[in-house]
Design an enzyme around this catalytic site. Structure first.
Site, short mmCIF file in Angstrom:
data_model
loop_
_atom_site.label_atom_id
_atom_site.label_comp_id
_atom_site.label_asym_id
_atom_site.label_seq_id
_atom_site.Cartn_x
_atom_site.Cartn_y
_atom_site.Cartn_z
N ARG A 66 82.42 -1.03 39.48
CA ARG A 66 81.55 -1.54 38.41
C ARG A 66 80.72 -2.68 38.97
O ARG A 66 79.54 -2.81 38.69
CB ARG A 66 82.37 -2.00 37.19
CG ARG A 66 81.49 -2.72 36.17
CD ARG A 66 82.08 -2.91 34.77
NE ARG A 66 83.51 -3.03 34.72
CZ ARG A 66 84.21 -4.10 35.11
NH1 ARG A 66 83.58 -5.19 35.57
NH2 ARG A 66 85.52 -4.11 35.02
N TYR A 118 58.10 3.05 23.28
CA TYR A 118 59.11 4.10 23.33
C TYR A 118 60.05 3.96 22.12
O TYR A 118 60.58 2.86 21.86
CB TYR A 118 59.87 3.99 24.65
CG TYR A 118 60.94 5.04 24.79
CD1 TYR A 118 60.61 6.37 24.99
CD2 TYR A 118 62.27 4.70 24.71
CE1 TYR A 118 61.59 7.33 25.10
CE2 TYR A 118 63.27 5.66 24.82
CZ TYR A 118 62.91 6.97 25.01
OH TYR A 118 63.89 7.92 25.12
N ASP A 190 57.86 -2.57 30.97
CA ASP A 190 58.41 -1.23 31.13
C ASP A 190 57.39 -0.43 31.96
O ASP A 190 56.31 -0.09 31.46
CB ASP A 190 58.62 -0.61 29.74
CG ASP A 190 59.24 0.79 29.80
OD1 ASP A 190 59.10 1.45 30.85
OD2 ASP A 190 59.83 1.22 28.79
N LYS A 215 62.73 9.37 34.50
CA LYS A 215 61.40 9.99 34.45
C LYS A 215 60.84 10.14 35.86
O LYS A 215 61.36 10.91 36.64
CB LYS A 215 60.49 9.17 33.53
CG LYS A 215 61.17 8.73 32.21
CD LYS A 215 61.51 9.87 31.28
CE LYS A 215 62.42 9.47 30.12
NZ LYS A 215 62.02 8.32 29.33
#
Ligand SMILES: *Cc1c(COP(=O)(O)O)cnc(C)c1O
Length: 399
Positions: A66, A118, A190, A215
C-alpha cells in the site's frame, strides 16, 4: 530513513534527465530505468503485498505494497516525467486521485470549480465532500477573471478541467494560475482530455495535475486508474501521506499496463489529433449537423487560448443534429458500426456516446441544457483507425 524519503532521493537522481529529453523520448524513457535485478527492459510486475527484512527496518526501500510497490513506483516516475513534475502518485481510479486532493481540505474550506465538468467529479464534490462541510462554487470559466468574483478567505482550491466534457470549453490555465497564486490558492487541473502531449499544466503554473489514466494515458481501454503529479515536495509529501493513509492505490498489473500505454502516447495522440480534425471538418460541412464543438475551429470562443496552451486539438469532438430532439441522435449512435456506442474515451478504438441519456443522465434536463448538453448532442472519442473507415461510418449513420 523512512521508505518514502529513501524513494524520493532515489527518484531525484533520475529526475534531472527529464528536463532535457524531448517529449517523444520521455514517453519511452522518462523517469524509467531497467530493472536492477536482471536488466529487464520493462519493469517486472511485482505482484507482492510485502517485502522481506533482514532485521527490523532493514529493507531495500519497500515495506508494504500500500505504501509503495516497485511497479507502481516505476509508473509514478514515468507520469511525473511526461508532465514535467517531480513527484507522481498513482491511484485505483481517476476519482480516487481527485478524492485524495479533496482530503487536503478541512470543513469550512471553499472550492471554485469549472461548471461543465466530468459527471463523476461533480458527484464526488456534491454528494460526498459537501457533506463534510466543503463548499463548492461551480462557475463558468470561459473568462478566467470571473474566478476572482468567488474568491474569499476560505477559498483553498480551484478545480479546472480543460477541454471540458462534453462541451469542449477551453479554460485559460496560465491566467487562472496567476489568480490562484496571487491569493495563495491551490490550482488543480484535470488533464485527462488533453494529456501532456497537448498541454502541460504544471509548466503553465498549476500546482497539481490530475489524470484519469483510464483514458488516453492507458490508451487501450483495458484498465481503470488515476494519477496526480506535482512539483512541490511539501505538497507531494502531504499527498503521499493521504495515498498511504487512505489506501486507494492501484495494483502492479495495472501499473505495468499503464507504463506500456504511456510508451506509445505520442504516436497515438498524433493520430487521434489528425483523425479528430478530419472528423470535425467533415461534420461541420454536413447539412444534417447543426453545431460541432472542437477547439481547433477559429470560430470556437476560446480558440486563441487553445492555440496558446495546447500543441494540437485532440481527438474529442461533440456535435448536435438539427432539430433538438434525441430521436435523430439516438438513431445515429445506434447505426454506427466502426464507432462503438459506449461510455469512456481515450482508447485506440473510436467510441460514440449520447451524453443526455448516458454520462449526464443523472443531471436534470434544465441543468444540463444550461451548459449545452442538449438531447441532440453526440460525443465522439475519435480513435486511431483509418480515417476513411471512420468517415464512411459517420456518413452512413447520419444518412
Ligand atoms: C473518466 C474521467 C474521470 C474519472 O476517472 P475514472 O478513472 O473513471 O475514475 C475524471 N475526469 C475526466 C475528465 C474523465 O474523463
Amino acid at each position: 530513513m523512512t521508505g518514502i524519503t529513501c524513494l524520493n532521493l532515489r527518484f531525484q537522481l533520475r529526475v534531472q534527465e527529464h528536463y532535457t529529453m524531448k517529449f517523444n523520448t520521455k514517453t519511452i524513457h522518462g523517469g524509467q530505468q531497467h530493472d536492477p535485478a536482471y536488466g529487464s527492459i520493462m519493469p517486472p510486475i511485482y505482484q507482492t503485498s510485502t517485502y522481506a527484512q533482514s532485521t527490523p527496518g532493514g529493507h531495500k526501500g519497500y515495506e508494504y505494497s500500500r505504501t509503495h510497490n516497485p511497479t507502481r513506483h516505476a509508473l509514478e516516475n514515468a507520469i511525473a516525467s511526461i508532465e514535467n513534475g517531480n513527484f507522481g502518485l498513482a491511484f485505483g481510479s481517476g476519482l480516487a486521485a481527485i478524492d485524495a486532493i479533496l482530503k487536503l481540505l478541512k470543513p469550512g474550506d471553499e472550492v471554485i470549480s469549472t461548471n461543465d465538468l466530468y459527471g463523476g467529479t461533480y458527484r464526488l464534490f456534491t454528494k460526498i465532500f459537501e457533506d463534510f462541510g466543503i463548499t463548492f462554487h461551480f462557475i463558468g470559466m470561459n473568462n478566467a477573471s470571473n474566478i476572482e468574483n468567488y474568491i474569499n478567505a476560505k477559498t483553498k482550491l480551484i478545480w479546472v478541467e480543460t477541454p471540458t466534457n462534453p462541451m469542449m470549453n477551453i479554460i485559460d490555465v496560465k491566467t487562472t494560475a496567476q489568480i490562484a497564486s496571487k491569493h495563495s490558492i491551490l490550482l488543480a487541473v484535470d488533464n485527462t482530455f488533453a494529456t501532456p502531449y497537448l498541454q502541460r499544466p504544471l509548466d503553465l503554473g498549476a500546482d497539481i495535475v490530475m489524470h484519469s489514466v483510464t483514458k488516453y494515458l492507458g490508451g487501450h481501454s483495458d484498465l481503470v486508474m488515476g494519477a496526480l503529479v506535482v512539483k512541490d515536495k511539501a505538497l507531494a509529501n502531504q499527498l503521499y501521506f493521504i495515498q498511504n493513509a487512505s489506501g486507494a492505490i492501484c495494483g502492479p498489473q495495472e501499473s505495468f499496463l499503464a507504463i506500456r500505454g504511456i510508451k506509445t502516447l505520442h504516436v497515438r495522440m498524433q493520430r487521434h489529433c489528425e483523425n479528430g480534425k478530419a472528423i470535425a471538418e467533415f461534420l461541420a460541412q454536413h447539412p444534417k449537423i447543426e453545431r460541432v464543438y472542437w477547439p481547433g475551429f477559429e470560430t470556437h470562443p476560446n480558440h486563441n487560448i487553445a492555440k496558446a496552451q495546447m500543441d494540437d486539438f485532440g481527438g474529442m469532438v461533440s456535435f448536435t443534429t438539427k432539430g433538438n430532439n434525441d430521436k435523430e441522435a439516438i438513431k445515429i449512435v445506434e447505426n454506427l458500426k466502426v464507432f462503438t456506442l459506449a461510455e469512456s474515451l481515450g482508447g485506440i478504438e473510436s467510441l460514440a456516446g449520447h451524453p443526455a441519456s448516458m454520462t449526464h443522465a443523472s443531471i436534470p434536463k434544465e441543468e444540463r441544457e444550461k451548459t449545452g448538453v442538449v438531447d441532440s448532442l453526440i460525443r465522439l472519442s475519435v480513435g486511431i483507425e483509418d480515417i476513411d473507415d471512420l468517415i464512411s461510418d459517420l456518413e452512413h449513420a447520419i444518412g
